[in-house]
Design a protein around this motif. Sequence first.
Motif, mmCIF file in Angstrom:
data_model
loop_
_atom_site.group_PDB
_atom_site.id
_atom_site.type_symbol
_atom_site.label_atom_id
_atom_site.label_comp_id
_atom_site.label_asym_id
_atom_site.label_seq_id
_atom_site.Cartn_x
_atom_site.Cartn_y
_atom_site.Cartn_z
ATOM 1 N N UNK A 5 0.869 -1.241 -0.014
ATOM 2 C CA UNK A 5 -0.089 0.053 -0.010
ATOM 3 C C UNK A 5 0.867 1.179 0.155
ATOM 4 N N UNK A 6 1.954 1.095 0.888
ATOM 5 C CA UNK A 6 2.868 2.388 0.843
ATOM 6 C C UNK A 6 3.581 2.740 -0.478
ATOM 7 N N UNK A 7 4.039 1.637 -1.264
ATOM 8 C CA UNK A 7 4.675 1.695 -2.595
ATOM 9 C C UNK A 7 3.430 2.072 -3.576
ATOM 10 N N UNK A 8 2.280 1.927 -3.321
ATOM 11 C CA UNK A 8 1.225 2.387 -4.464
ATOM 12 C C UNK A 8 0.947 3.767 -4.170
ATOM 13 N N UNK A 9 1.403 4.491 -3.147
ATOM 14 C CA UNK A 9 0.915 5.841 -2.862
ATOM 15 C C UNK A 9 1.343 6.762 -3.980
ATOM 16 N N UNK A 10 0.744 7.997 -4.572
ATOM 17 C CA UNK A 10 1.264 8.773 -5.579
ATOM 18 C C UNK A 10 2.770 9.529 -5.112
ATOM 19 N N UNK A 11 3.555 9.494 -5.931
ATOM 20 C CA UNK A 11 4.761 10.128 -5.910
ATOM 21 C C UNK A 11 4.536 11.511 -5.708
ATOM 22 N N UNK A 12 5.654 12.302 -5.006
ATOM 23 C CA UNK A 12 5.447 13.676 -4.901
ATOM 24 C C UNK A 12 5.486 14.436 -6.348
ATOM 25 N N UNK A 13 6.294 14.079 -7.176
ATOM 26 C CA UNK A 13 6.613 14.730 -8.404
ATOM 27 C C UNK A 13 7.129 16.183 -8.175
ATOM 28 N N UNK A 14 8.217 16.226 -7.380
ATOM 29 C CA UNK A 14 8.747 17.689 -7.228
ATOM 30 C C UNK A 14 9.112 18.472 -8.526
ATOM 31 N N UNK A 15 9.720 17.768 -9.412
ATOM 32 C CA UNK A 15 10.163 18.421 -10.696
ATOM 33 C C UNK A 15 8.942 18.937 -11.160
ATOM 34 N N UNK A 16 7.794 18.540 -11.394
ATOM 35 C CA UNK A 16 6.734 19.233 -12.021
ATOM 36 C C UNK A 16 6.190 20.270 -11.034
ATOM 37 N N UNK A 17 6.356 20.320 -9.800
ATOM 38 C CA UNK A 17 5.956 21.392 -8.947
ATOM 39 C C UNK A 17 6.918 22.660 -9.168
ATOM 40 N N UNK A 18 8.187 22.451 -9.228
ATOM 41 C CA UNK A 18 9.132 23.365 -9.659
ATOM 42 C C UNK A 18 8.680 24.080 -11.066
ATOM 43 N N UNK A 19 8.462 23.211 -12.044
ATOM 44 C CA UNK A 19 8.016 23.751 -13.342
ATOM 45 C C UNK A 19 6.653 24.564 -13.225
ATOM 46 N N UNK A 20 5.913 24.048 -12.406
ATOM 47 C CA UNK A 20 4.762 25.039 -12.263
ATOM 48 C C UNK A 20 4.680 26.322 -11.741
ATOM 49 N N UNK A 65 -3.579 30.290 -13.346
ATOM 50 C CA UNK A 65 -4.178 28.721 -13.692
ATOM 51 C C UNK A 65 -3.115 27.881 -13.452
ATOM 52 N N UNK A 66 -1.871 27.973 -14.037
ATOM 53 C CA UNK A 66 -0.829 27.098 -13.901
ATOM 54 C C UNK A 66 -0.533 26.750 -12.531
ATOM 55 N N UNK A 67 -0.496 27.776 -11.781
ATOM 56 C CA UNK A 67 0.017 27.732 -10.368
ATOM 57 C C UNK A 67 -1.167 27.028 -9.425
ATOM 58 N N UNK A 68 -2.357 27.343 -9.833
ATOM 59 C CA UNK A 68 -3.522 27.098 -9.034
ATOM 60 C C UNK A 68 -3.959 25.415 -9.268
ATOM 61 N N UNK A 69 -3.521 24.937 -10.359
ATOM 62 C CA UNK A 69 -4.346 23.519 -10.869
ATOM 63 C C UNK A 69 -3.298 22.600 -10.370
ATOM 64 N N UNK A 80 -3.410 23.853 -19.050
ATOM 65 C CA UNK A 80 -3.152 25.315 -18.686
ATOM 66 C C UNK A 80 -1.664 25.453 -18.987
ATOM 67 N N UNK A 81 -0.863 24.413 -18.937
ATOM 68 C CA UNK A 81 0.754 24.490 -19.033
ATOM 69 C C UNK A 81 0.836 24.592 -20.658
ATOM 70 N N UNK A 82 0.049 23.922 -21.442
ATOM 71 C CA UNK A 82 -0.066 23.994 -22.987
ATOM 72 C C UNK A 82 -0.366 25.551 -23.519
ATOM 73 N N UNK A 83 -1.479 25.841 -23.034
ATOM 74 C CA UNK A 83 -1.851 27.142 -23.050
ATOM 75 C C UNK A 83 -1.005 28.326 -22.732
ATOM 76 N N UNK A 84 -0.128 28.355 -21.844
ATOM 77 C CA UNK A 84 0.788 29.270 -21.411
ATOM 78 C C UNK A 84 1.967 29.190 -22.229
ATOM 79 N N UNK A 85 2.393 28.023 -22.575
ATOM 80 C CA UNK A 85 3.407 27.741 -23.500
ATOM 81 C C UNK A 85 3.180 28.479 -24.907
#
Length: 305
Positions: A5-20, A65-69, A80-85
Amino acid sequence: MSTREHAERPTPGWPKVILRVVGSGLLIAIAAIHLDLYLTGYRTIPTIGWLFLLQVITAFGLGLAVLAIPNRFVIPSRLAAAAGAGFALATLGGYLLSVWIGLFGFKEVRTSAGIAAGLLEVAAFVALAALALAPAPARAAADREPAAPARFPTRIPPKTARAGGIGAVGLTAAALVLFGLVVVGASSPATAATTTSLRTATIAGTTALTNAKGFTLYSFAPDTPTTSKCYGTCAAYWPPVTGTAAAGAGLPGQVGTIMRTDGSEQLTYNGHPLYTYVGDSAPGQANGNNLNLNGGLWLVVPVSQ
């Protein structure tokens, strides 16, 4: 909680947070630059004014929108990211077009603010394109169960993501090369100097002062008879008429010169230092008249009778 169950939890995705955060911040910075330009006078330029306002609203909206979603809303986040790009690339294209050949009768010149804004737009495109193409975060087991066939896919196939990444890199490289070529070839205050011969022409029913090519000359309200207040970016959009005093035959009024801070002489007429305007693309135009831009009001110089 079991190991599975622990292994199946969502990963944090910090690179995507930084990109956002980075992508959102760059869009908001672009919006702030356009807002400053709009409030300091661009709102008075026909067509260009409301385009600046539209860019401000769009950039702020997309940035928020990019920051809030959050990343867990995969499809809205990608859109939102594609529209911003796309917005960043389109805004850069509009700037390059206005510098290169002009846009809606207004021709940009090379300025430090314009170069900085262009680089921000390239950076925003890179960050937001990477965010739009980034892999979706790992899901819990329940989320990975087969979805209904009609459901929109949340994961981009590896081949599609790879092709998109190559395309984004190619667009970035092309944008940087084109940006460099256009900026290097753009006019600057030094290359935008005008002739010293002064003439007259009837413009909008008024006898006004022009240079030898028939381009309208302007006065700047903050100036004094002995001092110009227009330098830097201001002089890029309003090139001073430099050279020795010369007037066409029969020109009434007093023609003189003042010394600019770079040592050049600027012509004056009846105590008004003289300028042309980059927004005038042909003789007889007076697109700069009554503009409150670059710190003050600009007016066509009437010829004294």
